[in-house]
Design a protein around this motif. Structure first.
Motif, short mmCIF file in Angstrom:
data_model
loop_
_atom_site.label_atom_id
_atom_site.label_comp_id
_atom_site.label_asym_id
_atom_site.label_seq_id
_atom_site.Cartn_x
_atom_site.Cartn_y
_atom_site.Cartn_z
N SER A 99 0.81 -1.22 0.00
CA SER A 99 0.00 0.00 0.00
C SER A 99 0.85 1.27 0.00
CB SER A 99 -0.92 0.00 1.22
OG SER A 99 -1.77 -1.12 1.21
N GLY A 100 1.89 1.32 0.86
CA GLY A 100 2.73 2.50 0.94
C GLY A 100 3.56 2.71 -0.31
N GLY A 101 4.18 1.64 -0.81
CA GLY A 101 5.01 1.73 -2.00
C GLY A 101 4.22 2.15 -3.22
N LEU A 102 3.01 1.60 -3.38
CA LEU A 102 2.18 1.95 -4.53
C LEU A 102 1.69 3.40 -4.42
CD1 LEU A 102 0.07 -1.29 -5.10
CD2 LEU A 102 2.06 -0.49 -6.36
N ALA A 103 1.33 3.82 -3.21
CA ALA A 103 0.88 5.21 -3.03
C ALA A 103 1.98 6.19 -3.41
CB ALA A 103 0.44 5.43 -1.59
N CYS A 104 3.20 5.91 -2.96
CA CYS A 104 4.33 6.79 -3.24
C CYS A 104 4.66 6.81 -4.73
CB CYS A 104 5.54 6.32 -2.43
SG CYS A 104 7.01 7.35 -2.64
N SER A 105 4.70 5.61 -5.35
CA SER A 105 5.08 5.52 -6.75
C SER A 105 4.04 6.16 -7.68
CB SER A 105 5.32 4.07 -7.16
OG SER A 105 4.19 3.27 -6.86
N LYS A 106 2.75 5.96 -7.36
CA LYS A 106 1.71 6.57 -8.19
C LYS A 106 1.76 8.09 -8.10
CE LYS A 106 -1.59 2.75 -7.91
NZ LYS A 106 -2.88 2.29 -7.35
N GLU A 107 1.99 8.59 -6.89
CA GLU A 107 2.06 10.03 -6.71
C GLU A 107 3.24 10.62 -7.48
OE1 GLU A 107 0.20 13.40 -5.00
OE2 GLU A 107 -0.39 11.28 -4.83
N ALA A 108 4.40 9.96 -7.39
CA ALA A 108 5.59 10.45 -8.10
C ALA A 108 5.40 10.38 -9.61
CB ALA A 108 6.81 9.63 -7.67
N ALA A 109 4.80 9.29 -10.09
CA ALA A 109 4.55 9.15 -11.53
C ALA A 109 3.58 10.23 -12.00
CB ALA A 109 4.00 7.77 -11.83
N GLY A 403 3.69 7.69 2.14
CA GLY A 403 4.16 7.54 0.77
C GLY A 403 3.74 8.71 -0.11
N LYS A 404 2.48 9.11 -0.01
CA LYS A 404 1.99 10.24 -0.81
C LYS A 404 2.71 11.53 -0.46
CE LYS A 404 -2.78 8.72 -1.69
NZ LYS A 404 -4.21 9.01 -1.42
N LEU A 405 2.80 11.79 0.84
CA LEU A 405 3.42 13.05 1.26
C LEU A 405 4.90 13.09 0.92
CD1 LEU A 405 1.68 13.67 4.71
CD2 LEU A 405 1.07 14.58 2.47
N LEU A 406 5.57 11.94 0.99
CA LEU A 406 6.99 11.88 0.62
C LEU A 406 7.17 12.24 -0.84
CD1 LEU A 406 9.96 11.15 1.00
CD2 LEU A 406 9.34 8.74 0.69
N ALA A 407 6.36 11.66 -1.73
CA ALA A 407 6.47 11.96 -3.16
C ALA A 407 6.23 13.44 -3.43
CB ALA A 407 5.49 11.10 -3.95
N ARG A 408 5.28 14.02 -2.72
CA ARG A 408 4.98 15.45 -2.93
C ARG A 408 6.11 16.33 -2.44
NH1 ARG A 408 -1.25 14.98 -0.73
NH2 ARG A 408 -2.02 13.69 -2.48
N ARG A 409 6.78 15.93 -1.37
CA ARG A 409 7.93 16.72 -0.88
C ARG A 409 9.10 16.60 -1.86
NH1 ARG A 409 6.74 14.22 3.91
NH2 ARG A 409 8.68 13.02 3.84
N LEU A 410 9.31 15.40 -2.38
CA LEU A 410 10.45 15.19 -3.27
C LEU A 410 10.26 15.86 -4.62
CD1 LEU A 410 11.25 11.39 -2.66
CD2 LEU A 410 12.49 13.37 -1.78
N TYR A 411 9.01 15.90 -5.13
CA TYR A 411 8.82 16.30 -6.52
C TYR A 411 7.79 17.41 -6.74
CZ TYR A 411 11.31 11.91 -7.18
OH TYR A 411 12.25 10.91 -7.12
N ALA A 412 7.17 17.91 -5.69
CA ALA A 412 6.16 18.95 -5.90
C ALA A 412 6.35 20.15 -4.98
CB ALA A 412 4.76 18.38 -5.72
N GLY A 413 7.48 20.22 -4.29
CA GLY A 413 7.76 21.38 -3.46
C GLY A 413 6.96 21.45 -2.18
N SER A 414 6.26 20.36 -1.82
CA SER A 414 5.46 20.37 -0.59
C SER A 414 6.37 20.30 0.64
CB SER A 414 4.51 19.16 -0.59
OG SER A 414 3.86 19.04 0.66
N LYS A 415 5.86 20.80 1.77
CA LYS A 415 6.60 20.72 3.03
C LYS A 415 5.86 19.86 4.06
CE LYS A 415 8.71 25.31 2.51
NZ LYS A 415 8.87 26.66 3.12
N LEU A 416 4.69 19.37 3.68
CA LEU A 416 3.86 18.64 4.63
C LEU A 416 4.44 17.26 4.94
CD1 LEU A 416 1.22 18.92 6.22
CD2 LEU A 416 0.04 17.82 4.31
N LYS A 417 4.58 16.97 6.24
CA LYS A 417 5.14 15.70 6.69
C LYS A 417 4.05 14.83 7.30
CE LYS A 417 9.33 18.23 7.96
NZ LYS A 417 10.19 18.66 9.09
N CYS A 418 4.30 13.53 7.30
CA CYS A 418 3.34 12.59 7.90
C CYS A 418 3.35 12.77 9.43
CB CYS A 418 3.71 11.16 7.53
SG CYS A 418 2.52 9.93 8.10
#
Length: 547
Positions: A99-109, A403-418
């Motif tokens: 669940s976590g890996g897919l959430a992160c990968s889909k968000e990054a893609a 996973g979602k929040l990590l992808a957004r921080r890495l690639y969308a400039g977000s600062k929100l943490k889990c």
């Protein structure tokens, strides 16, 4: 290229940095050009970032001010400016398709990155395996909840007659990624992994970043016969036959949930407990959940540990002999069962993926990975999420959120943490147990008895009254901090615990106080209103610490 606004102090800071570095850059002041709004909308679609500055170097998206300054600090900005950045196969490789890996990968893609997911399920000793989706979808939350509901329907059918229904009991029943590779991943270098498929073919891939989301698998006992003859929750939902008379070894939530629904389906179930039920949960609530199970057909064999499992007869199911010893006396127990289910905990899947070759630090005792508050390991380009994190919740929704929040921080400039504090959860025992915040034991440890006010109530759900069952077996309590009267612990044992706990969990995240609960009007007739009408009015004078 810097997309900027002339008056923005963060844009000025970035432009000053490039001047200091003596780097020529093409600056587009969005507030000074006619179609600046259209540019900003296009940038949002491309990068997921709606703020300025928005920085690109050699066609690579850097992000905003903070990301640019961080890149300057860690040296990656200079690499990009000099054209030294290595050309990797992927922007991101996620190891683990749960669940976590897919959430992160889909968000990054979805943010335009080139992403690969590697996932391989090592078969259990019984040969059970499954596809993409991880534990939750295949052998965890989803099948568990469905089997729990099946068991509840058995009770509902009995209740239905008391409500006036007549029926014949004869029934029929039966029990956006860019790249996905079904292969086992193992690091060979910090930026390079080896992927081995089920036929043994090896392929190598490189990536700028990695996310570890390998999850956990059930732990075995390390006694004769455990792997040869026993099953775990990984096998239970794939059994092609009825398990028959079952011994569940363990007192975890998995043990009690599985034991509960098997008994609800009409099977002879015994739970062997080494010490306490639901370690880490509120023990008052855990014991009440156990007492309810015991009153509804589940037998408990307490203070025993198994020493040997022997096969008496092969079959589907066969017959097994279990030998166990008491943890308190010299007494030996022997019993025969058709199925033995081991549920004594889970181990992180981190020991065979080459983390030492990548330089990632791992807790040698439990295989867990220490991370900072951004799920970053000691190796900056490698992150980790989910059940393998040290000191974090082992829950599917937590992994998805992280996973979602990590992808957004890495690639969308977000600062929100889990946020891992005050996470609501439910144990789907026959009488469900929902909780959020601190257990009574933990609250006493942190605040001291003199600083706590505890309110509680037993209750009888309306739907239980007509069939005349389980009078005052349901129970709820809230734990309040006297210093500011905030609710720091919520505990509920009763029907629909997940649905009830979710709302109170949101309230606790908002800092709800006892006074606010007092003035909140309940929905009648529901179990949730008991928290407002009865629990809040019944104070436990002298809460005793449960050891």
């Amino acid at each position: 290229m810097v997309f900027s606004k002339s008056y923005c102090p963060f844009c000025i800071k970035v432009k000053d940095l490039f001047k200091e570095l003596q780097v020529d850059c093409n600056v587009v002041e969005l507030d000074l050009i006619e179609d600046g709004t259209n540019y900003q909308e296009m940038l949002l679609q491309m990068t997921g970032q709606k703020t300025v500055p928005n920085v690109f170097i050699n066609k690579t998206h850097i992000g905003g001010c903070d990301k640019t300054m961080q890149a300057h600090k860690d040296g990656s900005l200079q690499q990009l400016l000099s054209g030294e950045k290595e050309n990797y196969d992927y922007d991101l490789i996620v190891i683990g398709g749960g669940s976590g890996g897919l959430a992160c990968s889909k968000e990054a893609a979805g943010l335009g990155k080139k992403v690969m997911v590697l996932d391989y399920v090592v078969p259990t000793p019984k040969g059970t395996t499954w596809g993409l989706g991880g534990t939750c979808v295949n052998v965890g939350c989803i099948p568990k909840k469905l089997m729990h509901q099946t068991a509840l329907l058995s009770t509902a059918l009995k209740d239905a007659r008391k409500f006036g229904w007549e029926f014949d009991e004869k029934g029929e029943g039966s029990t956006g990624l860019r790249s996905y590779v079904n292969a086992y991943a193992e690091f060979v270098e910090p930026h390079k992994i080896k992927a081995t498929n089920k036929r043994g073919k090896e392929t190598f891939y490189t990536s700028e970043r990695f996310v570890l989301a390998t999850g956990e698998r059930p732990r075995y006992l390390g006694i004769p016969g455990d792997k040869e003859y026993c099953i775990t929750s990984d096998d239970l939902f794939y059994l092609p036959h009825c398990p028959g008379k079952t011994l569940v070894i363990g007192a975890s939530y998995v043990a009690l949930e599985c034991g509960g629904f098997l008994a609800g389906l009409g099977l002879d179930v015994t739970v062997m407990v080494r010490s306490i039920l639901l370690r880490g949960f509120d023990q008052d609530m855990a014991n009440r959940a156990g007492e309810y199970m015991e009153g509804h057909g589940v037998k408990f064999l307490r203070q025993y540990v198994p020493t040997k499992i022997e096969e008496l007869e092969a079959g589907t199911p066969g017959r097994l002999k279990v030998t166990a010893k008491s943890t308190e006396t010299d007494e030996i127990f022997e019993g025969e069962y058709n199925t033995v289910l081991i549920a004594v905990g889970r181990d992180a899947c981190t020991d065979k993926i080459g983390l030492d070759k990548a330089g990632v630090k791992v807790n040698a005792k439990n295989g867990k990975i220490p991370v900072n508050d951004e799920e970053q390991t000691n190796v900056p380009h490698i992150h980790a999420i989910g059940d393998i994190l040290e000191g974090k919740w082992e829950l599917t929704p937590v992994a998805i959120q992280a996973g979602k929040l990590l992808a957004r921080r890495l690639y969308a400039g977000s600062k929100l943490k889990c946020d891992y504090v005050n996470v609501p959860t439910t144990v789907f025992t026959p009488l469900e147990y929902g909780s959020c915040g601190l257990s009574e034991e933990r609250a006493l440890e942190l605040y001291g008895e003199e600083n706590l006010e505890i309110y509680h109530s037993q209750f009888w759900p309306l739907e239980f009254t007509v069939p005349g069952r389980d009078n005052n077996k349901s129970y709820a309590k809230i734990i309040c901090n006297k210093l500011d009267n905030r609710v720091i612990g919520f505990h509920y044992l009763g029907p629909n615990a997940g649905e009830v706990t979710q709302g109170f969990g949101a309230a606790i995240k908002c800092g709800v106080t006892k006074e606010l609960l007092d003035v909140t009007i309940g929905i009648h007739p529901t179990c949730a209103e008991v928290i407002l009408l009865s629990v809040c009015g019944n104070r436990i004078k002298d809460p005793e610490k449960v050891v």
